[in-house]
Enzyme design. Structure first.
Site, short mmCIF file in Angstrom:
data_model
loop_
_atom_site.label_atom_id
_atom_site.label_comp_id
_atom_site.label_asym_id
_atom_site.label_seq_id
_atom_site.Cartn_x
_atom_site.Cartn_y
_atom_site.Cartn_z
N HIS A 41 1.28 5.29 4.29
CA HIS A 41 0.44 5.72 3.17
C HIS A 41 0.74 7.16 2.79
CE1 HIS A 41 -2.79 2.44 4.14
NE2 HIS A 41 -1.63 1.95 3.75
N SER A 79 0.81 -1.22 0.00
CA SER A 79 0.00 0.00 0.00
C SER A 79 0.84 1.27 0.00
CB SER A 79 -0.97 0.01 1.19
OG SER A 79 -0.29 -0.17 2.40
#
Length: 226
Positions: free
Chosen positions: A177, A125
């Site tokens: 992220h 991610s």
């Protein structure tokens, strides 16, 4: 026939497929050596664990993008990589895509290393948020293109939605992220697209390159001393 094969190969999303294939093979390795939810197995296969990074295992800032925790983790990330990664690779070219994917993962893991917890973490991610950053940056760079401008706004909203979800969910590395998102934005800002001159000028390109390197260096230093 050979020339047709080479042309089809160049036009394919072979980097995306290669990365996905490596990721799946590593997940199978995790499964066969004790399970993908075992912390020790994850560490053995290259997950990020801050104490090990701090004693010199710097590669754990890159390898976690190929390691996943549980079937749903690899399924969601693999699905996202296949579709969004393939589209980005077609748009920016193979080597740009490979560099941005790996270096966005690096910047995301560096931010997690510097600002997150010391728990074992893994997943693509960080790199995938880098791809979101690519779309957002292209919307800024090519602001005369309605398609890229609108797509950039859509990915900005998608990134914001995911980050808000990160705040409400447990066990998700929001710093990773954010770091990946920033990395992708800066990295595509440092490259010209295939066959096109850089739209914002050399100063923009140089500033993005310097900013990426400076942020990564600072995050690494911060992670090592905290």
């Amino acid at each position: 026939m050979n020339s047709n094969f080479i042309r089809r190969w160049r036009q394919s999303n072979w980097v995306t497929i290669l990365i996905l294939g490596i990721t799946v093979l590593i997940f199978l390795g995790e499964t066969l050596t004790g399970g993908s939810q075992s912390p020790q197995v994850l560490v053995n296969w290259g997950a990020k664990y801050d104490p090990l990074v701090q004693i010199g295992q710097w590669w754990r800032l890159i390898t976690p993008i190929f390691v996943h925790i549980g079937f749903m983790h690899i399924f969601v990330n693999g699905f996202t990589l296949y579709y969004i990664g393939g589209a980005v690779e077609q748009m920016i070219g193979h080597w740009r895509f490979a560099l941005i994917y790996l270096l966005s993962g690096l910047s995301g893991n560096l931010m997690s290393f510097a600002l997150g917890g010391a728990a074992v973490s893994a997943g693509a991610s960080t790199a995938l948020f880098g791809l979101f950053g690519v779309y957002i940056a292209l919307g800024v760079i090519f602001d005369d293109s309605y398609y890229l401008r609108q797509t950039g706004r859509q990915f900005l909203m998608l990134a914001i939605f995911n980050l808000v979800f990160d705040l409400m969910a447990s066990g998700i590395d929001i710093w990773g992220h954010i770091g990946g998102l920033i990395g992708g934005f800066l990295l595509i800002s440092a490259f010209a697209l295939p066959g096109q001159k850089f739209r914002k000028g050399v100063a923009w390109q140089a500033s993005a390159s310097i900013a990426f390197l400076a942020i990564c260096a600072f995050l690494y230093w911060l992670g090592m001393v905290r």
